[in-house]
Structures are given as structure tokens and as C-alpha cells.
Write an enzyme that holds these catalytic residues in place. Structure first.
Site, PDB file in Angstrom:
ATOM      1  N   ALA A  76       0.867  -1.176   0.000  1.00 62.15           N
ATOM      2  CA  ALA A  76       0.000   0.000   0.000  1.00 62.15           C
ATOM      3  C   ALA A  76       0.902   1.224   0.000  1.00 62.15           C
ATOM      4  O   ALA A  76       2.066   1.159   0.425  1.00 62.15           O
ATOM      5  CB  ALA A  76      -0.889  -0.027   1.230  1.00 62.15           C
ATOM      6  N   GLU A 104       4.521  -5.137   7.674  1.00 60.25           N
ATOM      7  CA  GLU A 104       3.732  -4.107   8.360  1.00 60.25           C
ATOM      8  C   GLU A 104       4.125  -3.857   9.806  1.00 60.25           C
ATOM      9  O   GLU A 104       4.127  -2.710  10.256  1.00 60.25           O
ATOM     10  CB  GLU A 104       2.228  -4.455   8.305  1.00 60.25           C
ATOM     11  CG  GLU A 104       1.575  -4.226   6.963  1.00 60.25           C
ATOM     12  CD  GLU A 104       1.708  -5.403   6.003  1.00 60.25           C
ATOM     13  OE1 GLU A 104       2.489  -6.326   6.278  1.00 60.25           O
ATOM     14  OE2 GLU A 104       1.016  -5.392   4.977  1.00 60.25           O
ATOM     15  N   GLU A 143      -0.551  -9.297  -0.256  1.00 61.98           N
ATOM     16  CA  GLU A 143      -1.975  -9.528   0.033  1.00 61.98           C
ATOM     17  C   GLU A 143      -2.815  -9.587  -1.239  1.00 61.98           C
ATOM     18  O   GLU A 143      -3.708 -10.420  -1.364  1.00 61.98           O
ATOM     19  CB  GLU A 143      -2.484  -8.429   0.981  1.00 61.98           C
ATOM     20  CG  GLU A 143      -1.923  -8.595   2.393  1.00 61.98           C
ATOM     21  CD  GLU A 143      -2.154  -7.377   3.276  1.00 61.98           C
ATOM     22  OE1 GLU A 143      -1.800  -6.254   2.835  1.00 61.98           O
ATOM     23  OE2 GLU A 143      -2.680  -7.540   4.378  1.00 61.98           O
ATOM     24  N   GLY A 185       0.675  -4.953   1.075  1.00 61.86           N
ATOM     25  CA  GLY A 185      -0.519  -5.033   0.231  1.00 61.86           C
ATOM     26  C   GLY A 185      -0.256  -5.759  -1.086  1.00 61.86           C
ATOM     27  O   GLY A 185      -1.184  -6.292  -1.699  1.00 61.86           O
TER      28      GLY A 185
HETATM   29  N1  DAK Z   1       4.559   3.151  -0.977  1.00 65.75           N
HETATM   30  C1  DAK Z   1       4.881   4.283  -1.630  1.00 65.75           C
HETATM   31  N2  DAK Z   1       5.994   4.412  -2.374  1.00 65.75           N
HETATM   32  C2  DAK Z   1       6.795   3.342  -2.486  1.00 65.75           C
HETATM   33  C3  DAK Z   1       6.520   2.119  -1.824  1.00 65.75           C
HETATM   34  C4  DAK Z   1       5.310   2.047  -1.050  1.00 65.75           C
HETATM   35  N3  DAK Z   1       4.926   0.924  -0.434  1.00 65.75           N
HETATM   36  N4  DAK Z   1       7.502   1.253  -2.094  1.00 65.75           N
HETATM   37  C5  DAK Z   1       8.371   1.900  -2.896  1.00 65.75           C
HETATM   38  N5  DAK Z   1       7.937   3.148  -3.138  1.00 65.75           N
HETATM   39  C6  DAK Z   1       8.587   4.191  -3.950  1.00 65.75           C
HETATM   40  C7  DAK Z   1       9.786   4.783  -3.216  1.00 65.75           C
HETATM   41  O1  DAK Z   1       9.385   5.760  -2.299  1.00 65.75           O
HETATM   42  C8  DAK Z   1      10.587   5.344  -4.357  1.00 65.75           C
HETATM   43  O2  DAK Z   1      10.015   6.548  -4.770  1.00 65.75           O
HETATM   44  P1  DAK Z   1      10.924   7.844  -5.123  1.00 65.75           P
HETATM   45  O3  DAK Z   1      11.732   8.094  -3.904  1.00 65.75           O
HETATM   46  O4  DAK Z   1      11.749   7.391  -6.293  1.00 65.75           O
HETATM   47  O5  DAK Z   1       9.943   8.909  -5.437  1.00 65.75           O
HETATM   48  C9  DAK Z   1      10.342   4.326  -5.478  1.00 65.75           C
HETATM   49  O6  DAK Z   1       9.168   3.623  -5.114  1.00 65.75           O
HETATM   50  C10 DAK Z   1      11.453   3.328  -5.612  1.00 65.75           C
HETATM   51  O7  DAK Z   1      11.666   2.727  -4.343  1.00 65.75           O
HETATM   52  P2  DAK Z   1      13.106   2.603  -3.662  1.00 65.75           P
HETATM   53  O8  DAK Z   1      13.996   3.727  -4.101  1.00 65.75           O
HETATM   54  O9  DAK Z   1      12.895   2.397  -2.208  1.00 65.75           O
HETATM   55  O10 DAK Z   1      13.636   1.266  -4.365  1.00 65.75           O
HETATM   56  P3  DAK Z   1      14.645   0.209  -3.754  1.00 65.75           P
HETATM   57  O11 DAK Z   1      14.974  -0.713  -4.862  1.00 65.75           O
HETATM   58  O12 DAK Z   1      15.781   0.865  -3.055  1.00 65.75           O
HETATM   59  O13 DAK Z   1      13.815  -0.607  -2.648  1.00 65.75           O
HETATM   60  C11 DAK Z   1      11.902  -1.761  -1.756  1.00 65.75           C
HETATM   61  C12 DAK Z   1      12.728  -1.374  -3.015  1.00 65.75           C
HETATM   62  C13 DAK Z   1      10.612  -2.473  -2.227  1.00 65.75           C
HETATM   63  C14 DAK Z   1      12.714  -2.718  -0.896  1.00 65.75           C
HETATM   64  C15 DAK Z   1      11.571  -0.472  -0.957  1.00 65.75           C
HETATM   65  O14 DAK Z   1      10.995   0.461  -1.861  1.00 65.75           O
HETATM   66  C16 DAK Z   1      10.607  -0.713   0.161  1.00 65.75           C
HETATM   67  O15 DAK Z   1      10.982  -1.266   1.211  1.00 65.75           O
HETATM   68  N6  DAK Z   1       9.360  -0.319  -0.038  1.00 65.75           N
HETATM   69  C17 DAK Z   1       8.334  -0.402   0.961  1.00 65.75           C
HETATM   70  C18 DAK Z   1       7.890  -1.841   1.080  1.00 65.75           C
HETATM   71  C19 DAK Z   1       6.848  -2.006   2.177  1.00 65.75           C
HETATM   72  O16 DAK Z   1       7.147  -1.785   3.365  1.00 65.75           O
HETATM   73  N7  DAK Z   1       5.683  -2.363   1.776  1.00 65.75           N
HETATM   74  C20 DAK Z   1       4.579  -2.572   2.681  1.00 65.75           C
HETATM   75  C21 DAK Z   1       3.818  -1.308   2.784  1.00 65.75           C
HETATM   76  S1  DAK Z   1       2.659  -1.388   4.107  1.00 65.75           S
HETATM   77  C22 DAK Z   1      -4.437  -1.113   5.914  1.00 65.75           C
HETATM   78  C23 DAK Z   1      -4.423  -1.163   4.596  1.00 65.75           C
HETATM   79  C24 DAK Z   1      -3.320  -1.604   3.965  1.00 65.75           C
HETATM   80  C25 DAK Z   1      -2.211  -1.976   4.631  1.00 65.75           C
HETATM   81  C26 DAK Z   1      -2.236  -1.921   5.975  1.00 65.75           C
HETATM   82  C27 DAK Z   1      -3.340  -1.488   6.644  1.00 65.75           C
HETATM   83  N8  DAK Z   1      -5.593  -0.585   6.565  1.00 65.75           N
HETATM   84  C28 DAK Z   1      -5.928   0.793   6.262  1.00 65.75           C
HETATM   85  C29 DAK Z   1      -6.449  -1.384   7.293  1.00 65.75           C
HETATM   86  C30 DAK Z   1      -1.054  -2.373   3.898  1.00 65.75           C
HETATM   87  C31 DAK Z   1       0.146  -1.900   4.269  1.00 65.75           C
HETATM   88  C32 DAK Z   1       1.303  -2.035   3.423  1.00 65.75           C
HETATM   89  O17 DAK Z   1       1.284  -2.533   2.312  1.00 65.75           O
END
Ligand code: DAK
Length: 277
Positions: free
Chosen positions: A63, A131, A111, A108
Site C-alpha cells: 500500500a 507491516e 496480500e 498489500g
Molecule cells: N509506498 C509508496 N511508495 C513506495 C513504496 C510504497 N509501499 N515502495 C516503494 N515506493 C517508492 C519509493 O518511495 C521510491 O520513490 P521515489 O523516492 O523514487 O519517489 C520508489 O518507489 C522506488 O523505491 P526505492 O527507491 O525504495 O527502491 P529500492 O529498490 O531501493 O527498494 C523496496 C525497493 C521495495 C525494498 C523499498 O521500496 C521498500 O521497502 N518499499 C516499501 C515496502 C513495504 O514496506 N511495503 C509494505 C507497505 S505497508 C491497511 C491497509 C493496507 C495496509 C495496511 C493497513 N488498513 C488501512 C487497514 C497495507 C500496508 C502495506 O502494504
């Protein structure tokens, strides 16, 4: 649409989440566009869907953390509901959906892949529910679907530790059905990228589904999904009903008729073209 592409090839529809700059992270607009795309699928023409992410690097990196970071409690609930509605729509979608996971499937992203019927991935794929490291619980069904797919113990370990796993481990624990690698020639040069090989494998699987009797396939999906929510007795009753329904279809008559004709004369009829009626 800005962030979702949709194309149909033969009887297979391909939905591509197309927000490559943000690694296809799911913001509200992506979720709205996915919802509208699913509503527009022509179920008379399309017999299987493939869901993938644009590019080679990421399926869906979760997400959108930027959008979520400033949400109030009420907004968080609304965002969660928007996601859950789309994910449930995918899960209950009348025809099968294959997730072609090309790279990161985190939060997400993991998921949404689990809301699909089948997951196949490229060998650079990475799955995880990070998360708890962000101070939240998986909010798009991760606690529920991961435990159902890989068992409670493995799901708890992955969710509590927020550890990402690579494609091979995802395959070992039963989270994905197939892992696809790039094709190399004898000199070790890439002749088909992992993404292209993944899409070919997804199409091959989808085509194998699309030639089967469509109503029977839909009824199987319904029986498995609904049966998993209830006791075995209730599940078998669901199956009986859906089995019976098939006998009202032209495709049952064509499928069984074809088998019997082949028995009389093996040269006669080999392939049935099911009409979805
Ligand atoms: N959200 C927004 N932007 C994201 C992103 C994300 N999840 N993941 C990556 N990006 C963006 C980065 O900010 C970056 O943007 P710029 O800085 O270039 O503008 C671009 O994508 C490239 O990412 P990186 O520069 O970080 O690329 P790397 O190769 O260095 O790293 C990575 C890739 C996938 C390891 C890293 O980007 C990363 O760790 N990303 C976050 C992964 C993550 O933690 N995902 C889980 C998100 S939490 C709910 C509803 C939904 C959810 C929970 C509750 N309720 C409301 C009930 C779900 C939650 C989630 O999914």
C-alpha cells in the site's frame, strides 16, 4: 485510466498495475481503477484473468506508505475498506485470476497476490508482510489469507518477524505454484527476460484454463472458496449443488458427448469448443 492497463488476448484478460515509478504501490486511485477495471471485464468473452505489475522490478511494493502516513483513524478505516472491497472482488471474481508476480510483493502486494486464485512468480520475486515494522498490522487480509495458504505457524513467523522471503522459499512453503526464470542461450546470454518468461508461463496456464468448460471452472472456484469457510459437511453440500447445476449446461452435454463419441471412434472428435452456456 492512469495507473491500470487492461488488454484481452484470446480469452485471457491481463490487468497491469502501471505505477512503475512507485514500484506499483497501491494508492486510492490505483484501487479505484482496479475496481472499475474488474467491473468492466466482459465475462462472456474472458475466461481467465492475469494480474501483474508494470516493469521487471516490482509486482506491487505494498500500500502507498506516503498516502497512508497522514491518515486519521477514520481515513485509515476508509482506505482499508477500499482495499478490502477490491481484494474481495478479486477473490470472488467469477473467473480464475492468476497473479503473475514480477518482483516485490510486499505488504498489500503480497496480500493482493493472495486474493488471486493462483500465484506464479519470476525468480527475482520477493514476498513479505513488513507491516509490524511500520507500526501497523497487515490490513488488506494478510493475517487471514497467509494463514490459510501456508498454515498458521508459518504465517505467524513471517508476519511477526516482518521477514521478506525469496521466490524459492515462497515456493517451498506453498505460497506460489510456480517459479519462472529468464531463458538463457548456451553462451549464458538472456534470450528471454524473467518478466517475459513469467508472462508466457502465466498465459500458458491461463490458456489451459480458458479451454475448459467455463461454467464448470467457475463452479469449481466457488466450491473451493465457499467450502473453505465452512465445515466439511457444509462444503460437500455446496459442492453437490454446484455439481448438479452443471447438468443444466450445454457444455456438460458437449463435454461428455465428446468423450462418448471418441470411445466409439477415436478419429471422430478430439477437441470440444465450450460455449459458456
Ligand atoms: N509506498 C509508496 N511508495 C513506495 C513504496 C510504497 N509501499 N515502495 C516503494 N515506493 C517508492 C519509493 O518511495 C521510491 O520513490 P521515489 O523516492 O523514487 O519517489 C520508489 O518507489 C522506488 O523505491 P526505492 O527507491 O525504495 O527502491 P529500492 O529498490 O531501493 O527498494 C523496496 C525497493 C521495495 C525494498 C523499498 O521500496 C521498500 O521497502 N518499499 C516499501 C515496502 C513495504 O514496506 N511495503 C509494505 C507497505 S505497508 C491497511 C491497509 C493496507 C495496509 C495496511 C493497513 N488498513 C488501512 C487497514 C497495507 C500496508 C502495506 O502494504
Amino acid at each position: 485510466m492512469e495507473f491500470v492497463l487492461y488488454e484481452v488476448k484470446d480469452a485471457v484478460g491481463v490487468i497491469t498495475i502501471n505505477r512503475e515509478k512507485a514500484l506499483n504501490a497501491l494508492n486510492s486511485q490505483v484501487l479505484d481503477e482496479l475496481n472499475a477495471t474488474l467491473d468492466a471485464v466482459d465475462l462472456d468473452a474472458v475466461r481467465c484473468l492475469i494480474l501483474t505489475g508494470a516493469g521487471e522490478k516490482s509486482f506491487v511494493a505494498g500500500a502507498d506508505i506516503g498516502e497512508m502516513s497522514t491518515l486519521t483513524k477514520a481515513e485509515g478505516e476508509a482506505f482499508g475498506k477500499k482495499g478490502n472491497d477490491v481484494f474481495l472482488k478479486l477473490e470472488k471474481f467469477p473467473i480464475p485470476v492468476i497473479a503473475a508476480v514480477n518482483g516485490f510483493a510486499l505488504g498489500g502486494g503480497c496480500e493482493i497476490s493472495m486474493s488471486c486464485d493462483i500465484r506464479i512468480c519470476s525468480d527475482n520475486a520477493m514476498f513479505g508482510q513488513p507491516e509490524v515494522g511500520l507500526g501497523i498490522t497487515p490490513g488488506f487480509g494478510g493475517t487471514q489469507r497467509l494463514a490459510r495458504l501456508v498454515g498458521a505457524g508459518m504465517a505467524k513467523q513471517l508476519i511477526y518477524t516482518a521477514r521478506n522471503i525469496k521466490a524459492a522459499e515462497a515456493y517451498r512453503i506453498g505460497l506460489v505454484n510456480q517459479v519462472v526464470s529468464a531463458e538463457l542461450n548456451e553462451a549464458g546470454e538472456v534470450v528471454k527476460s524473467a518478466k517475459d518468461a513469467l508472462m508466457d508461463a502465466a498465459f500458458k496456464m491461463a490458456a489451459g484454463i480458458a479451454v475448459q468448460a467455463p461454467i464448470a471452472v467457475r463452479n469449481c472456484k466457488k466450491a473451493i472458496n465457499e467450502g473453505l469457510q465452512v465445515s466439511i459437511d457444509e462444503g460437500v453440500a455446496i459442492e453437490e449443488k454446484l455439481f448438479g447445476d452443471c447438468f443444466e449446461t450445454e457444455d456438460q452435454k458437449a463435454g461428455m458427448g465428446n468423450f462418448l463419441k471418441k470411445k466409439d471412434d477415436p478419429t471422430k472428435v478430439k477437441v470440444v469448443t465450450f460455449v459458456n452456456k
